[in-house]
Design an enzyme around this catalytic site. Structure first.
Site, PDB file in Angstrom:
ATOM      1  N   ASP A  96      -4.858 -23.746 103.413  1.00 15.68           N
ATOM      2  CA  ASP A  96      -5.739 -23.040 102.502  1.00 15.68           C
ATOM      3  C   ASP A  96      -5.598 -21.553 102.816  1.00 15.68           C
ATOM      4  O   ASP A  96      -5.580 -21.160 103.988  1.00 15.68           O
ATOM      5  CB  ASP A  96      -7.187 -23.489 102.731  1.00 15.68           C
ATOM      6  CG  ASP A  96      -8.097 -22.937 101.654  1.00 15.68           C
ATOM      7  OD1 ASP A  96      -8.636 -23.737 100.885  1.00 15.68           O
ATOM      8  OD2 ASP A  96      -8.259 -21.700 101.564  1.00 15.68           O
ATOM      9  N   ASP A 118      -5.752 -21.237  89.988  1.00 16.45           N
ATOM     10  CA  ASP A 118      -6.779 -22.029  89.295  1.00 16.45           C
ATOM     11  C   ASP A 118      -7.937 -21.112  88.885  1.00 16.45           C
ATOM     12  O   ASP A 118      -8.469 -20.391  89.725  1.00 16.45           O
ATOM     13  CB  ASP A 118      -7.320 -23.117  90.246  1.00 16.45           C
ATOM     14  CG  ASP A 118      -6.205 -24.045  90.705  1.00 16.45           C
ATOM     15  OD1 ASP A 118      -5.540 -24.639  89.839  1.00 16.45           O
ATOM     16  OD2 ASP A 118      -5.997 -24.157  91.932  1.00 16.45           O
TER      17      ASP A 118
HETATM   18  C1  LIG Z   1      -2.531 -23.960  88.677  1.00 14.94           C
HETATM   19  S1  LIG Z   1      -1.517 -24.223  90.070  1.00 14.94           S
HETATM   20  C2  LIG Z   1      -0.161 -23.071  89.828  1.00 14.94           C
HETATM   21  C3  LIG Z   1       1.037 -23.415  90.654  1.00 14.94           C
HETATM   22  C4  LIG Z   1       2.215 -22.415  90.566  1.00 14.94           C
HETATM   23  N1  LIG Z   1       1.847 -21.139  91.136  1.00 14.94           N
HETATM   24  C5  LIG Z   1       2.693 -22.254  89.167  1.00 14.94           C
HETATM   25  O1  LIG Z   1       2.474 -21.188  88.580  1.00 14.94           O
HETATM   26  O2  LIG Z   1       3.330 -23.170  88.635  1.00 14.94           O
HETATM   27  C6  LIG Z   1      -2.433 -23.404  91.346  1.00 14.94           C
HETATM   28  C7  LIG Z   1      -2.044 -23.851  92.738  1.00 14.94           C
HETATM   29  O3  LIG Z   1      -2.757 -23.068  93.671  1.00 14.94           O
HETATM   30  C8  LIG Z   1      -3.121 -23.903  94.758  1.00 14.94           C
HETATM   31  N2  LIG Z   1      -4.281 -23.267  95.426  1.00 14.94           N
HETATM   32  C9  LIG Z   1      -5.487 -23.004  94.870  1.00 14.94           C
HETATM   33  N3  LIG Z   1      -6.300 -22.441  95.776  1.00 14.94           N
HETATM   34  C10 LIG Z   1      -5.600 -22.342  96.929  1.00 14.94           C
HETATM   35  C11 LIG Z   1      -5.916 -21.865  98.236  1.00 14.94           C
HETATM   36  N4  LIG Z   1      -7.132 -21.386  98.525  1.00 14.94           N
HETATM   37  N5  LIG Z   1      -4.963 -21.900  99.186  1.00 14.94           N
HETATM   38  C12 LIG Z   1      -3.724 -22.419  98.906  1.00 14.94           C
HETATM   39  N6  LIG Z   1      -3.369 -22.907  97.680  1.00 14.94           N
HETATM   40  C13 LIG Z   1      -4.300 -22.862  96.713  1.00 14.94           C
HETATM   41  C14 LIG Z   1      -3.453 -25.220  94.102  1.00 14.94           C
HETATM   42  O4  LIG Z   1      -3.397 -26.308  95.014  1.00 14.94           O
HETATM   43  C15 LIG Z   1      -2.396 -25.308  93.010  1.00 14.94           C
HETATM   44  O5  LIG Z   1      -1.234 -25.988  93.450  1.00 14.94           O
END
Ligand SMILES: C[S@@+](CC[C@H](N)C(=O)[O-])C[C@H]1O[C@@H](n2cnc3c(N)ncnc32)[C@H](O)[C@@H]1O
Length: 215
Positions: A96, A118
């Site tokens: 995270d 997200d």
């Molecule tokens: C909507 S997806 C987009 C994935 C990629 N960046 C794309 O554009 O195809 C957002 C990603 O951010 C990750 N994510 C969200 N909050 C996070 C955090 N605090 N730390 C690490 N990863 C995170 C989620 O698990 C998810 O895989």
């Protein structure tokens, strides 16, 4: 909504500690020592399945890329990509982003990418948004003098809110596009979500820099 787990993903990640560094809640890992070299360091937070970082790693072999993703089902896809085409300048980190606070020193990152983070539309989840002021404070500490952050999204409300957060928390917006694909930036590297959502409407992008000179 929590994604469905992918069978065997956790075991596969654990079997390849040379490609994916896993950081638990209480853990401290010296991340920089895992990506030696002298090139600039770029950090992607929320790397998903890793198409962006893979392409960036191939296009910019002297830049060192750290791709952070918290879910196994996504980062295992990046691991698959790295096993098929090893890239010595790309390090995948299963963590995270908040837990990186213990693992990265101040002023060590040249650029941060937030790609299709997200939007967490519910007010009670506002602190999870990766452009929340708590995250901006972390990013500001990690960036070197003159470093910047690039944020792309298809979500206009999230984009507008993020502009306010940057502006109200000591950052300057140095570039902005309200329709990235119409603007035709030849340097733009598509992400998985970008490929999917650009069919449905414009992609927004901004670049921001902390205003304050580092002490
Ligand atoms: C909507 S997806 C987009 C994935 C990629 N960046 C794309 O554009 O195809 C957002 C990603 O951010 C990750 N994510 C969200 N909050 C996070 C955090 N605090 N730390 C690490 N990863 C995170 C989620 O698990 C998810 O895989």
């Amino acid at each position: 909504m929590r994604p469905r787990p992918v069978k065997g993903a956790a075991d596969k990640i654990a079997a390849h500690p040379e490609r994916v560094v896993s950081i638990g809640r209480e853990e401290t890992v010296d991340l920089l020592s895992r990506l030696p070299g002298t090139g600039p360091r770029h950090l992607e937070i929320g790397a998903g399945k890793g198409a962006f970082i893979q392409t960036m790693g191939q296009h910019h072999p002297t830049t060192r890329f750290i791709a952070v993703e918290k879910f196994d089902h996504a980062i295992v896809k990046l691991l698959d990509k790295l096993l098929e085409t090893p890239l010595p300048n790309v390090l995948a980190v299963r963590a995270d982003a908040m837990d990186l606070a213990r693992c990265l020193p101040a002023h060590c990152i040249d650029r941060i990418y937030l790609n299709f983070s997200d939007p967490w539309p519910k007010a009670r989840h506002a602190k999870r948004r990766l452009t929340h002021p708590d995250f901006l404070t972390l990013y500001q500490a990690w960036l070197v003098q003159g470093g910047d952050l690039v944020f792309k999204t298809d979500n206009r409300k999230f984009f507008e809110e993020s502009i306010c957060h940057f502006s109200q928390n000591g950052w300057s917006i140095t570039a902005l596009s309200l329709d990235l694909h119409a603007d035709q930036d030849p340097e733009n590297v598509m992400t998985e979500f970008e490929a999917r959502f650009s069919q449905l409407g414009p992609i927004y992008r901004l670049t921001a820099k902390p205003k304050e000179a580092h002490a």
